[in-house]
Design an enzyme around this catalytic site. Sequence first.
Site, PDB file in Angstrom:
ATOM      1  N   ASP A  70      30.567  57.359  58.989  1.00  0.00           N
ATOM      2  CA  ASP A  70      31.666  58.323  58.923  1.00  0.00           C
ATOM      3  C   ASP A  70      31.878  58.986  60.287  1.00  0.00           C
ATOM      4  OD1 ASP A  70      33.455  60.349  58.313  1.00  0.00           O
ATOM      5  OD2 ASP A  70      31.935  61.629  57.365  1.00  0.00           O
ATOM      6  N   ASP A 129      34.434  55.056  57.637  1.00  0.00           N
ATOM      7  CA  ASP A 129      35.793  54.721  58.052  1.00  0.00           C
ATOM      8  C   ASP A 129      35.791  53.582  59.068  1.00  0.00           C
ATOM      9  OD1 ASP A 129      35.192  56.169  60.581  1.00  0.00           O
ATOM     10  OD2 ASP A 129      35.254  57.915  59.243  1.00  0.00           O
ATOM     11  N   GLU A 169      34.423  34.606  44.683  1.00  0.00           N
ATOM     12  CA  GLU A 169      33.410  35.162  43.789  1.00  0.00           C
ATOM     13  C   GLU A 169      33.525  34.335  42.514  1.00  0.00           C
ATOM     14  OE1 GLU A 169      32.037  39.449  41.927  1.00  0.00           O
ATOM     15  OE2 GLU A 169      34.144  38.898  41.961  1.00  0.00           O
ATOM     16  N   HIS A 212      27.407  44.410  47.221  1.00  0.00           N
ATOM     17  CA  HIS A 212      27.755  45.765  46.773  1.00  0.00           C
ATOM     18  C   HIS A 212      27.739  45.901  45.245  1.00  0.00           C
ATOM     19  CE1 HIS A 212      31.301  43.364  46.321  1.00  0.00           C
ATOM     20  NE2 HIS A 212      31.884  44.324  45.622  1.00  0.00           N
ATOM     21  N   ASP A 213      27.581  44.809  44.514  1.00  0.00           N
ATOM     22  CA  ASP A 213      27.593  44.863  43.047  1.00  0.00           C
ATOM     23  C   ASP A 213      26.205  44.773  42.429  1.00  0.00           C
ATOM     24  OD1 ASP A 213      30.359  45.026  42.807  1.00  0.00           O
ATOM     25  OD2 ASP A 213      30.612  42.854  42.802  1.00  0.00           O
ATOM     26  N   ASP A 239      38.629  41.047  51.923  1.00  0.00           N
ATOM     27  CA  ASP A 239      38.503  40.893  50.482  1.00  0.00           C
ATOM     28  C   ASP A 239      39.901  40.679  49.904  1.00  0.00           C
ATOM     29  OD1 ASP A 239      37.164  41.174  47.867  1.00  0.00           O
ATOM     30  OD2 ASP A 239      35.672  42.286  49.015  1.00  0.00           O
ATOM     31  N   ASP A 255      38.026  37.886  45.282  1.00  0.00           N
ATOM     32  CA  ASP A 255      37.467  38.627  44.165  1.00  0.00           C
ATOM     33  C   ASP A 255      37.767  37.954  42.814  1.00  0.00           C
ATOM     34  OD1 ASP A 255      36.233  41.268  43.443  1.00  0.00           O
ATOM     35  OD2 ASP A 255      38.116  41.527  42.361  1.00  0.00           O
TER      36      ASP A 255
HETATM   37  C1  GLC Z   1      34.313  42.080  41.775  1.00  0.00           C
HETATM   38  C2  GLC Z   1      33.908  43.073  42.822  1.00  0.00           C
HETATM   39  C3  GLC Z   1      33.537  44.343  42.150  1.00  0.00           C
HETATM   40  C4  GLC Z   1      34.740  44.856  41.413  1.00  0.00           C
HETATM   41  C5  GLC Z   1      35.303  43.821  40.455  1.00  0.00           C
HETATM   42  C6  GLC Z   1      36.677  44.184  40.002  1.00  0.00           C
HETATM   43  O1  GLC Z   1      33.271  41.758  40.927  1.00  0.00           O
HETATM   44  O2  GLC Z   1      32.900  42.556  43.624  1.00  0.00           O
HETATM   45  O3  GLC Z   1      33.039  45.303  43.039  1.00  0.00           O
HETATM   46  O4  GLC Z   1      34.399  46.003  40.691  1.00  0.00           O
HETATM   47  O5  GLC Z   1      35.403  42.561  41.073  1.00  0.00           O
HETATM   48  O6  GLC Z   1      37.584  44.078  41.063  1.00  0.00           O
END
Ligand code: GLC
Length: 564
Positions: free
Chosen positions: A23, A31, A256, A331-332, A100, A202
């Site tokens: 930040d 940011d 993904e 991140h998930d 993304d 995604d």
């Molecule tokens: C994917 C992303 C996740 C998000 C989900 C809905 O799994 O990695 O963070 O919450 O899609 O967009």
Amino acid sequence: MSQTKTWWKEGIVYQIYPRSFNDTTGNGIGDLRGIIEKLDYIASLGVTIIWLNPVYDSPNDDNGYDIRDYRKIMAEFGTMEDFDELLSGMKERGLRLIMDLVVNHCSDEHKWFKESRSSRDNAYRDYFHWWPAEKGTPPKRWSYFDVEENAWKYDEQTDAYYLHYFAVKQPDLKWENPAVRKEVYDMMHFWFKKGVDGFRMDVIPFISKDTSYPEINATEPHEYIAYYANGPKVHEYLNELNTEVISKYDAFTVGEGPGIAIEQALDFVHEDRKEMDMFFHFDLMSLDRAPGEVFKMREGGYSLVEFKKVFSDWDAAFQKAGWGSLFLANHDFPRSVSRWGNDSPEHWKNSATLLHTFLLTMRGTPYFYQGDEIGMTNVCFTDIEDYRDINTINRYKTVQNRGGDLEAFMQSEQHAARENARTPMQWDASANAGFTSATPWIKVNPDYENGVNVEAQLKSKHSVLSYFKDITALRQAHPALVYGDYECIRPEHERVYCYTRTQEDQRFLILLNFSNEVERFSLPLSISYNRKVKLISNDKILDDKTFKEFLLRPWQAIVYKLEN
Ligand code: GLC
């Protein structure tokens, strides 16, 4: 695997979750200028590609995965000028950028949805999936983030239900409408023209739906997920996306891939099909989940034999065509060292560096998540008030509404929650780990005070960070570690993961002790060599003098070059 050589196969990816990275404005939220400030640091890690989690304008119901405007930067993160400067700073340092691409759904605050919901004959009506209420209740669809787990939301304004596989504020886009697809492709061209190098897509297998919305034969979440991933036109759309957009640039895509079974892998990534270049399968991520559960961990953790099998099977799937991606966290999911290693003070360092050794000596493109390089660990929040994630908060409400066991839920979230990965990056030992001068949007993991921070680790040659740099350099120096054949040795061994990587006359032996004990490991007769040269180890060698026998310290990792 396909041996066609490309920069993205040879790349090492570093994933940045901007909200939690750095930040610079003092609002407690990371940011883009914060990333610019750290570009030299990122380049020094030996990574070559950055994957940026969503930075687009968003009301942040799901931290940027609910996009309000695909061509605008989220105000909290900065401006388009900041983005342009970030991209040129990356280029100057030889770093590539993938963005993304979140196009299964957008935000309900996106202009398209606001228009779409306003009347049944609006020009944007058919951008989304609507079920008119006069037809009765729509056939059940399961939702990831909905408190009722119901993917249909009734909307009074037009007396109809809209579909949302994720949160209520994330309506699914209707790919069956060619106008929607064109919007997506135009938007992708917009970012490519700026100079980005590809996209992480995604939940991309979910884009195609049977728009007669039939009853489906599913009760468990994973059954719905498998159904979502196999819509009738998913391959047609991916091929079109590739032809219309990706093929026009020197770029790659990584999807993904929830719901993609190994038998289907090549349908998505075989070079001849021109769909996507690689994808993240979910077999490893579900390995330590409780049976039938999407988010809950099982008792007793994972078994190494199963872990090896996942990697061996997926390597074999791409033996002749396609290409794999390798990841242990993002991140998930919870932090890699806490999940697959041992984050106790005694074993933390070796297990973090063992996991780095693993990803960087396997075939496929390795992906690291910010903080992995310093061995960041799970924060294990115990109070629901500490959570910010719609996933945890809404599932908490679900359990509460159903009179379920909230204590058990909170216990499970300590190890399973996505927010274990989302606490701020730990830069130094000052307040808030140097992430922000304000109150951070989410609590910092207190272990930054005990050496889990960049500044402290930069000072030591023996830190997790120093090892990370050494092992990325090792991979860069040996293309055989990228392309070479993989062979798992003694797959039934419960504590040691051993394999060779071979390309022409280059051969490497990798030994990884995934246990808290000293292990003696001997190679089978089938492995022959005359001499071995140690290339790297995360600890002092105990004993490797006996031919083909090794004594490994707890969580020790060693890479040898074998010579005949
Ligand atoms: C994917 C992303 C996740 C998000 C989900 C809905 O799994 O990695 O963070 O919450 O899609 O967009």
